[in-house]
Enzyme design. Structure first.
Site, PDB file in Angstrom:
ATOM      1  N   ARG A  37       0.870  27.947  -6.286  1.00 32.88           N
ATOM      2  CA  ARG A  37       1.098  29.206  -6.041  1.00 32.88           C
ATOM      3  C   ARG A  37       0.387  30.594  -7.292  1.00 32.88           C
ATOM      4  NH1 ARG A  37       3.906  29.798  -0.567  1.00 32.88           N
ATOM      5  NH2 ARG A  37       5.047  28.548  -2.741  1.00 32.88           N
ATOM      6  N   ASN A  90       3.391  16.759  -4.019  1.00 31.81           N
ATOM      7  CA  ASN A  90       3.948  16.709  -4.506  1.00 31.81           C
ATOM      8  C   ASN A  90       4.871  18.102  -3.674  1.00 31.81           C
ATOM      9  OD1 ASN A  90       6.595  16.926  -5.865  1.00 31.81           O
ATOM     10  ND2 ASN A  90       5.505  19.206  -6.743  1.00 31.81           N
ATOM     11  N   TYR A 156      13.167  19.868   8.476  1.00 27.85           N
ATOM     12  CA  TYR A 156      12.435  19.724   7.019  1.00 27.85           C
ATOM     13  C   TYR A 156      12.915  17.903   7.794  1.00 27.85           C
ATOM     14  CZ  TYR A 156      12.595  18.580   2.357  1.00 27.85           C
ATOM     15  OH  TYR A 156      12.019  17.450   1.298  1.00 27.85           O
ATOM     16  N   LYS A 160       9.708  14.728   6.439  1.00 28.97           N
ATOM     17  CA  LYS A 160       9.510  14.119   5.592  1.00 28.97           C
ATOM     18  C   LYS A 160       9.363  12.942   6.192  1.00 28.97           C
ATOM     19  CE  LYS A 160       9.795  15.910   1.429  1.00 28.97           C
ATOM     20  NZ  LYS A 160       8.279  16.538   0.638  1.00 28.97           N
ATOM     21  N   PHE A 193      14.892  23.713  -5.193  1.00 31.28           N
ATOM     22  CA  PHE A 193      14.362  23.304  -4.194  1.00 31.28           C
ATOM     23  C   PHE A 193      15.398  23.901  -3.189  1.00 31.28           C
ATOM     24  CE2 PHE A 193      16.061  20.575  -0.406  1.00 31.28           C
ATOM     25  CZ  PHE A 193      15.073  19.856   0.568  1.00 31.28           C
TER      26      PHE A 193
HETATM   27  P1  NDP Z   1      10.851  23.657  -6.794  1.00 26.30           P
HETATM   28  O1  NDP Z   1      11.348  24.475  -5.671  1.00 26.30           O
HETATM   29  O2  NDP Z   1      11.317  22.612  -7.520  1.00 26.30           O
HETATM   30  O3  NDP Z   1       8.706  22.544  -6.890  1.00 26.30           O
HETATM   31  C1  NDP Z   1       8.291  22.845  -5.199  1.00 26.30           C
HETATM   32  C2  NDP Z   1       6.834  22.847  -5.799  1.00 26.30           C
HETATM   33  O4  NDP Z   1       6.186  23.171  -4.543  1.00 26.30           O
HETATM   34  C3  NDP Z   1       6.636  24.591  -6.530  1.00 26.30           C
HETATM   35  O5  NDP Z   1       5.685  24.343  -7.806  1.00 26.30           O
HETATM   36  C4  NDP Z   1       5.783  25.141  -5.739  1.00 26.30           C
HETATM   37  O6  NDP Z   1       4.959  25.590  -6.300  1.00 26.30           O
HETATM   38  C5  NDP Z   1       5.428  24.252  -5.389  1.00 26.30           C
HETATM   39  N1  NDP Z   1       4.664  24.713  -3.757  1.00 26.30           N
HETATM   40  C6  NDP Z   1       5.492  24.894  -2.837  1.00 26.30           C
HETATM   41  N2  NDP Z   1       4.500  25.805  -0.924  1.00 26.30           N
HETATM   42  C7  NDP Z   1       2.880  25.486  -2.118  1.00 26.30           C
HETATM   43  C8  NDP Z   1       2.024  26.163  -1.126  1.00 26.30           C
HETATM   44  N3  NDP Z   1       2.432  26.433   0.439  1.00 26.30           N
HETATM   45  N4  NDP Z   1       1.417  25.515  -1.919  1.00 26.30           N
HETATM   46  C9  NDP Z   1       1.090  25.103  -3.415  1.00 26.30           C
HETATM   47  N5  NDP Z   1       2.072  25.078  -3.632  1.00 26.30           N
HETATM   48  C10 NDP Z   1       2.772  25.046  -3.223  1.00 26.30           C
HETATM   49  O7  NDP Z   1      11.477  21.859  -5.317  1.00 26.30           O
HETATM   50  P2  NDP Z   1      11.343  20.028  -5.538  1.00 26.30           P
HETATM   51  O8  NDP Z   1      10.683  20.007  -7.072  1.00 26.30           O
HETATM   52  O9  NDP Z   1      12.477  20.029  -5.411  1.00 26.30           O
HETATM   53  O10 NDP Z   1      10.148  19.909  -4.761  1.00 26.30           O
HETATM   54  C11 NDP Z   1       8.946  18.668  -4.923  1.00 26.30           C
HETATM   55  C12 NDP Z   1       8.844  18.248  -3.466  1.00 26.30           C
HETATM   56  O11 NDP Z   1       9.359  17.101  -4.061  1.00 26.30           O
HETATM   57  C13 NDP Z   1       8.208  18.897  -2.151  1.00 26.30           C
HETATM   58  O12 NDP Z   1       7.320  18.773  -0.766  1.00 26.30           O
HETATM   59  C14 NDP Z   1      10.271  18.779  -1.614  1.00 26.30           C
HETATM   60  O13 NDP Z   1      10.573  18.088  -0.292  1.00 26.30           O
HETATM   61  C15 NDP Z   1      10.398  16.515  -2.453  1.00 26.30           C
HETATM   62  N6  NDP Z   1      11.882  16.337  -2.142  1.00 26.30           N
HETATM   63  C16 NDP Z   1      13.330  17.240  -3.636  1.00 26.30           C
HETATM   64  C17 NDP Z   1      14.160  16.652  -3.077  1.00 26.30           C
HETATM   65  C18 NDP Z   1      14.528  17.569  -4.058  1.00 26.30           C
HETATM   66  O14 NDP Z   1      16.133  17.561  -3.766  1.00 26.30           O
HETATM   67  N7  NDP Z   1      15.093  18.832  -4.948  1.00 26.30           N
HETATM   68  C19 NDP Z   1      14.449  15.703  -2.996  1.00 26.30           C
HETATM   69  C20 NDP Z   1      13.554  14.904  -2.080  1.00 26.30           C
HETATM   70  C21 NDP Z   1      11.908  14.487  -1.883  1.00 26.30           C
HETATM   71  P3  NDP Z   1       4.365  27.225  -5.457  1.00 26.30           P
HETATM   72  O15 NDP Z   1       6.036  28.298  -5.643  1.00 26.30           O
HETATM   73  O16 NDP Z   1       4.265  28.059  -7.289  1.00 26.30           O
HETATM   74  O17 NDP Z   1       3.529  26.989  -4.834  1.00 26.30           O
HETATM   75  C1  8X3 Z   2      15.067  16.832  -0.793  1.00 27.25           C
HETATM   76  C2  8X3 Z   2      16.634  16.218  -0.218  1.00 27.25           C
HETATM   77  O1  8X3 Z   2      18.612  15.979   1.258  1.00 27.25           O
HETATM   78  O2  8X3 Z   2      18.332  17.773   0.009  1.00 27.25           O
HETATM   79  O3  8X3 Z   2      14.560  16.174   0.541  1.00 27.25           O
HETATM   80  O4  8X3 Z   2      17.500  17.230   1.344  1.00 27.25           O
HETATM   81  S1  8X3 Z   2      18.138  16.605   0.703  1.00 27.25           S
END
Ligand code: NDP
Ligand code: 8X3
Length: 256
Positions: A37, A90, A156, A160, A193
């Site tokens: 976005r 993602n 959350y 997942k 995150f």
């Molecule tokens: P970030 O917050 O750094 O990135 C999240 C990304 O998702 C951003 O680019 C954001 O872009 C995008 N996003 C969120 N909502 C929307 C939407 N409605 N439409 C389009 N894009 C969207 O977090 P992470 O990189 O950590 O997260 C990425 C993925 O990894 C997620 O699915 C998360 O659940 C998963 N994950 C993360 C972990 C962690 O500990 N960080 C561990 C395990 C899984 P924008 O806001 O510009 O739209």
């Molecule tokens: C993101 C990892 O443990 O913060 O999926 O939920 S945790």
């Protein structure tokens, strides 16, 4: 398997794991379709990706929660971008850390709409083309949170756990086609995150990673690129990865 020239579509490419994955695929000479976005952040990632070796980059301003917008974005891709080889689902987020019975319903809607429905909408729009072309790979971002639920994170974690079921179901439904499906399930990764979860509260977000060395987004990107570059007959069903300071979504070794 060589990735040179392949079209890789990454949702949530403006930050964290999505941005790191874009750069990891750029280094392999792929063509990148990047969606999120925040157009400004996406433009920055696109520019670094081109410097890092991406053959071409095309960016899409997209909210994955909007079914019509997702379908329209795929239907109206310029013809030279339409044949997506690799989809990385993602885009995702967490909101709040509350007891379920005190939870904020808007937070629940946002997590389920993004992490579950968004994943379904994008897959529904992209996968039929892969089946017709007889090639493709879908990589979904799961989490250790989908394996074991942790306190105050039920919704959350449920999103997942749903991703895990959707990943497995899609792989079953694609049996008989060459299209591959992989879930990448990381533990804690230091990205935006927690900042997003706590709506910009930097102090609270920093505490999440206190005393541990979390995974870096590049570690997750590395696992994604590894999974998709296996020989065409090999389907990596699931990659579960954590920092050495984490055993599962409940158990950590924190240094004082
Ligand atoms: P970030 O917050 O750094 O990135 C999240 C990304 O998702 C951003 O680019 C954001 O872009 C995008 N996003 C969120 N909502 C929307 C939407 N409605 N439409 C389009 N894009 C969207 O977090 P992470 O990189 O950590 O997260 C990425 C993925 O990894 C997620 O699915 C998360 O659940 C998963 N994950 C993360 C972990 C962690 O500990 N960080 C561990 C395990 C899984 P924008 O806001 O510009 O739209
Ligand atoms: C993101 C990892 O443990 O913060 O999926 O939920 S945790």
């Amino acid at each position: 398997m060589s990735l040179k020239g392949k079209i890789v579509f990454i949702t949530g490419a403006s930050s964290g794991i999505g941005a790191a994955t874009a750069l990891a695929f750029a280094a392999k000479g792929t063509r990148l379709l990047l969606a999120a976005r925040r157009a400004g952040k996406l433009a920055q990632v696109a520019s670094v990706a081109l410097e890092s070796g991406a053959a071409q980059v095309h960016s899409i301003d997209l909210d994955v929660r909007n079914h019509r917008a997702v379908q329209n974005a795929i239907d109206t891709l310029p013809p030279e971008w339409a044949e997506i080889d690799i989809l990385v689902n993602n885009a995702g987020l967490s909101r709040g850390l509350d007891k379920l019975y005190m939870g904020n319903i808007e937070d629940w809607d946002e997590m389920i709409d993004t992490n579950v429905k968004g994943l379904l909408y994008v897959s529904r729009a992209v996968v039929p083309g892969m089946v017709v072309r007889g090639r493709g790979h879908v990589v979904n971002l799961g989490s250790t949170a989908g394996e074991i639920t942790y306190p105050n994170g039920a919704v959350y974690c449920a999103s997942k756990a749903a991703e895990r079921a959707i990943n497995d179901g899609l792989r079953q439904d694609l049996l008989g086609t060459p299209v591959r499906v992989t879930t990448i399930d990381p533990g804690m990764v230091e990205t935006d995150f927690s900042l997003v979860r706590f709506r910009g509260d930097e102090e609270r977000a920093a505490k999440v990673y206190k005393g541990i060395t979390p995974l870096a987004p590049e570690d997750v990107a590395d696992a994604i690129v590894w999974a998709v570059s296996r020989p065409a007959h090999v389907n990596i069903a699931r990659v579960s990865l954590t920092s050495v300071h984490q055993a599962n979504s409940l158990l950590f070794h924190r240094q004082p």
